[in-house]
Design an enzyme around this catalytic site. Sequence first.
Site, PDB file in Angstrom:
ATOM      1  N   HIS A 139       0.851  -1.205   0.000  1.00 38.96           N
ATOM      2  CA  HIS A 139       0.000   0.000   0.000  1.00 38.96           C
ATOM      3  C   HIS A 139       0.879   1.246   0.000  1.00 38.96           C
ATOM      4  CE1 HIS A 139       0.707  -0.786   4.283  1.00 38.96           C
ATOM      5  NE2 HIS A 139       0.411   0.461   4.543  1.00 38.96           N
ATOM      6  N   HIS A 180       1.407   3.859   2.094  1.00 43.78           N
ATOM      7  CA  HIS A 180       2.007   4.522   3.247  1.00 43.78           C
ATOM      8  C   HIS A 180       3.525   4.524   3.135  1.00 43.78           C
ATOM      9  CE1 HIS A 180      -1.690   4.150   6.124  1.00 43.78           C
ATOM     10  NE2 HIS A 180      -1.717   5.252   5.398  1.00 43.78           N
ATOM     11  N   HIS A 195       5.931   1.786   3.942  1.00 45.77           N
ATOM     12  CA  HIS A 195       5.878   0.606   3.080  1.00 45.77           C
ATOM     13  C   HIS A 195       6.376   0.894   1.658  1.00 45.77           C
ATOM     14  CE1 HIS A 195       3.560  -2.038   5.857  1.00 45.77           C
ATOM     15  NE2 HIS A 195       3.279  -0.859   6.388  1.00 45.77           N
ATOM     16  N   HIS A 197      -7.608  -1.433   5.615  1.00 46.68           N
ATOM     17  CA  HIS A 197      -6.525  -0.531   6.015  1.00 46.68           C
ATOM     18  C   HIS A 197      -6.599   0.816   5.312  1.00 46.68           C
ATOM     19  CE1 HIS A 197      -2.797   0.531   7.899  1.00 46.68           C
ATOM     20  NE2 HIS A 197      -2.223   0.777   6.736  1.00 46.68           N
ATOM     21  N   ASP A 209      -0.144  -4.177   5.986  1.00 48.33           N
ATOM     22  CA  ASP A 209      -1.055  -3.723   7.035  1.00 48.33           C
ATOM     23  C   ASP A 209      -2.480  -4.076   6.633  1.00 48.33           C
ATOM     24  OD1 ASP A 209       1.168  -2.708   8.247  1.00 48.33           O
ATOM     25  OD2 ASP A 209       0.794  -0.626   7.686  1.00 48.33           O
ATOM     26  N   GLU A 212       1.595  -8.416  10.083  1.00 49.03           N
ATOM     27  CA  GLU A 212       1.868  -7.262  10.931  1.00 49.03           C
ATOM     28  C   GLU A 212       1.345  -7.546  12.336  1.00 49.03           C
ATOM     29  OE1 GLU A 212      -0.456  -4.293  11.993  1.00 49.03           O
ATOM     30  OE2 GLU A 212      -1.881  -4.242  10.327  1.00 49.03           O
TER      31      GLU A 212
END
Length: 658
Positions: free
Chosen positions: A67, A69, A72, A156, A177, A202
């Site tokens: 994803h 973020h 990551h 998420h 996540d 996670e």
Amino acid sequence: MAIECLVLGAGQEVGKSCVVVSIGGKRIMFDCGMHMGYDDHRRFPNFSLISETGDFNSALTCVVITHFHLDHVGALPYFTEVCGYHGPIFMTYPTKALAPLMLEDYRKVMVDRRGEEEQFTYDHIIECMKKVTPLDLKQTVRVDKDLEICAYYAGHVLGAAMIYARVGESSLVYTGDYNMTPDRHLGAAQIDRLQLDLLITESTYATTIRDSKYAREREFLRAVHKCISGGGKVLIPTFALGRAQELCILLDDYWERMNLKVPIYFSAGLTIQANMYYKMLIGWASQKIKGISSVRNTFDFKHVCPFDRSLVNSPGPCVLFATPGMISGGFSLEVFKQWAPSELNLVTLPGYCVAGTIGHKLMSGKPTKIDLDKDTQIDVRCQIHQLSFSPHTDAKGIMDLVEYLSPKHVILVHGEKPKMALLKERIQSELGIQCYYPANNETVLIPSTQSVKIDATKMFINSCSNAKLQGVKRSFLFISDSSSRSTEISKLLEEDVTAEGILVMEKTKTAKIIHEDELLHTLRVEEHQVQFAFCCPMEVTSLQPELIEAKSHEDSLMELDVPRSSATADNRTNKGFINGLVAIFKIKIDCKDLQIASDHLQLRSFRVCICSSEHCSYRTKEKKDISKSVVYFCCRWSFSDDKLARKLLQIMGQSDSS
């Protein structure tokens, strides 16, 4: 075969997620994040552990990002454009669309506003994204002829995915996540029930069981309403994508119901871009959001408007979403310095904050002062309110996923060491699954069973069944207690039986195991039989003891069903010698297949008779004393029974070399 997991980030900490997995000869990098709490070499993963020479294209089969973020994806442009990785990169469509916004916003904050050394440029971000292949949910992608990956919905944030990877019979899931409960704009994580050797999950909230979503929302709204009613300002430090949209939906709906006129601001132009993408990618949102999209787009917020920097010190209450989250720098830090000294104001931290950030310091216990650097100190008199609005699953969600997938092994990443240790014990004690939580730069070896599916012919299966039944028959003789006989036979039938067959592997066809008698037909080859024939001398005296002993075995000889026929004196003599051999064979080997005639005997393809020709071409050329005490036997056998023939010749007194 083993699965090797090298943890380069998020090992016993939250930040810079990066796990390199070697499976079936393939090497996959899952996530390539940065740590928001460091500004030195610890910010990025130690890529030199992947390849000392820096040849990452040969060292890695592919990179998969879960994803957008920064913890990551934050190191990806550096890894591709500075370190030189040019291999395959995979991420979902929303992640490919939104990751560049996050990366550029971070670059501007770190370089343009804080004056830090530039790790990667805007052009690097653009070139990096050109290398990305987008994924759709439940789309199986063959990276090469052996490796396939598939993305599953993770909740998420928009576009977040769990990644399933398989090579042959070895497989794993890397969760990134995820959230096991739905929220206002995203659904709960969804994944098929898979047969896994390994689950890498996670563990941010490894020991936390959260209250219901509605209870958390009521608490948040009550705190915000109380602050603005008293004339205070509410700072919500959050990243522009993810929780920001979730909380905007919540506040926008509450403002509408309560008819509130206090402004809700969202800082930075990034938010406008982000909301535009959220509108475009509404198909990745929850079913509820998609259901009402025909009436209105949920991300068209009625009470949320852009924020101008000149309004920071304007009088009156307001609510401000400021980036980045965790108050790790940027505009959220600027506003915090202005608003923190007032007791009327409120700082609401909606989720997890990484160690080293101001948000983490505020969550660890309300400080009265925070040293920003050696020259700057911030007075903290404002209210601090922490809410578990994190999009991560809690401990119950982690346990539910592990139990649902029931992998053979679990590796915990993206969590705090003491909490991971407790979760590990729960997984091992309650679910009976081996669990690990390696630190950064550590490697874990996971055993993996490699099985090959093959077909089997009917003849081979029958031979296996016959072998098992023969074993039962032989064992049955030793079972005397009739009361336990059926139980013992059942146990025998459950035992493994070794059966011999031939494995045939043809190109583009499934491997097959066949009975030995089927080989020539399978290979379309005509059967050829190779035979040996020669005469071997045997002293009559060596037969005499056996002839005497044969009389004591007369009943046994009768069981061999010796054919009776009219015979001459020579025939009777021949028969005496033949019966002598039978007596020898009977004592020393299994003679159930022995066929006896007046002038010869035959055991499978081995045939023996007395040679009547003085000039037999098969007679050995050795110089021997030819006397009446020696009888010449003519022996013939096929090549396939070579071991049997050698055994019989040894019994007859011949050496292997005869």
